[in-house]
Design a protein around this motif. Sequence first.
Motif, PDB file in Angstrom:
ATOM      1  N   LEU A  17      62.345  16.448  45.507  1.00 38.46           N
ATOM      2  CA  LEU A  17      62.055  17.881  45.385  1.00 38.46           C
ATOM      3  C   LEU A  17      63.316  18.721  45.529  1.00 38.46           C
ATOM      4  O   LEU A  17      63.246  19.950  45.645  1.00 38.46           O
ATOM      5  N   GLY A  69      63.894  24.079  53.629  1.00 31.85           N
ATOM      6  CA  GLY A  69      63.404  24.347  52.284  1.00 31.85           C
ATOM      7  C   GLY A  69      62.967  25.795  52.092  1.00 31.85           C
ATOM      8  O   GLY A  69      62.622  26.501  53.053  1.00 31.85           O
ATOM      9  N   LYS A  70      62.976  26.214  50.863  1.00 31.48           N
ATOM     10  CA  LYS A  70      62.496  27.548  50.499  1.00 31.48           C
ATOM     11  C   LYS A  70      61.007  27.669  50.843  1.00 31.48           C
ATOM     12  O   LYS A  70      60.223  26.757  50.623  1.00 31.48           O
ATOM     13  N   SER A 114      56.740  19.840  56.782  1.00 32.08           N
ATOM     14  CA  SER A 114      57.768  19.825  55.746  1.00 32.08           C
ATOM     15  C   SER A 114      58.998  19.040  56.137  1.00 32.08           C
ATOM     16  O   SER A 114      59.858  18.790  55.308  1.00 32.08           O
ATOM     17  N   GLU A 143      57.247  28.785  50.351  1.00 26.33           N
ATOM     18  CA  GLU A 143      56.344  29.047  49.233  1.00 26.33           C
ATOM     19  C   GLU A 143      54.972  29.399  49.783  1.00 26.33           C
ATOM     20  O   GLU A 143      54.575  28.906  50.839  1.00 26.33           O
ATOM     21  N   ARG A 197      49.225  24.946  45.708  1.00 25.88           N
ATOM     22  CA  ARG A 197      50.033  26.036  45.166  1.00 25.88           C
ATOM     23  C   ARG A 197      49.425  26.515  43.851  1.00 25.88           C
ATOM     24  O   ARG A 197      49.975  26.373  42.781  1.00 25.88           O
ATOM     25  N   GLU A 229      57.382  25.598  54.022  1.00 28.93           N
ATOM     26  CA  GLU A 229      58.697  25.228  53.524  1.00 28.93           C
ATOM     27  C   GLU A 229      58.541  24.167  52.445  1.00 28.93           C
ATOM     28  O   GLU A 229      57.647  23.329  52.520  1.00 28.93           O
ATOM     29  N   ARG A 230      59.408  24.197  51.476  1.00 29.90           N
ATOM     30  CA  ARG A 230      59.448  23.091  50.522  1.00 29.90           C
ATOM     31  C   ARG A 230      59.808  21.818  51.279  1.00 29.90           C
ATOM     32  O   ARG A 230      60.687  21.806  52.129  1.00 29.90           O
ATOM     33  N   TRP A 250      51.082  29.063  49.628  1.00 34.51           N
ATOM     34  CA  TRP A 250      50.052  28.170  49.128  1.00 34.51           C
ATOM     35  C   TRP A 250      48.694  28.787  49.379  1.00 34.51           C
ATOM     36  O   TRP A 250      48.477  29.466  50.388  1.00 34.51           O
TER      37      TRP A 250
END
Length: 244
Positions: free
Chosen positions: A222, A230-231, A182, A233, A240, A215-216, A235
């Motif tokens: 983005l 990054g936030k 990321s 998420e 995702r 991480e995003r 997967w």
Amino acid sequence: MADADIHFYFDPVCPFAWMTSKWVRKVAERRDYRVDWRFISLRLLNSHIDYDAHFPPEYEAGHTAGLRLLRMAARTREEHGREAVARLYAGLGDRIFERERDRTRDETAARERRGTREFVAPVLADLGLPIALADALDDPAWDAVVQAETDEALALTGKDVGTPILHFEPPEGVAFFGPVISRLPDDEQALELWDHVIALARFPGFAEMKRSLRERVQLRALGGDEDEVGKQEDWHGGSRRQKR
């Protein structure tokens, strides 16, 4: 490219493939590797998936745009050589991922636009490539080339993977999905990460090490900055997908 040190299979709309490609370009420059940029289509890879049931609403438009861009890349390679594909991917990635995100835009429409003549025209112009290459966006005859390389990539790793796929020291060398990163490592970290990944992949009994939290990606498109974590998420199965 018969004497390539790395085969890098990419879909131009995948942010993780783009981040990994930036890392690989760093490594290739410092280790004097030659990279052959090859095709893998998320749209073809997920052809059996019901997008409405399994993906966020913008994914089908994005993956379809990726296939359209790969058609153009396939024609570019046939008419202008493999080095032109390297430059084309760099140009497309910069335009897709390195520009400031418009937070007011409709995400589905924005991703669909990536596969249009209007979107690719300035990229081709900046690279000195003919605008006529954009005709391939609407030509499904190129899908056979993209499908063949998608199949080639999956034959190296198995089918439960995403993008990118790397094949080091082909044809006998190791191949693997990822690594999914990321953040872009600095020069020293880039080489250190490369050496660790290759050492792990070369162990004959190694199959997988994974976590689904990511991480995003730190990309402007983005909404992330280089120094911003990054936030996270979750997967599933390399994408995702929606939990249903």
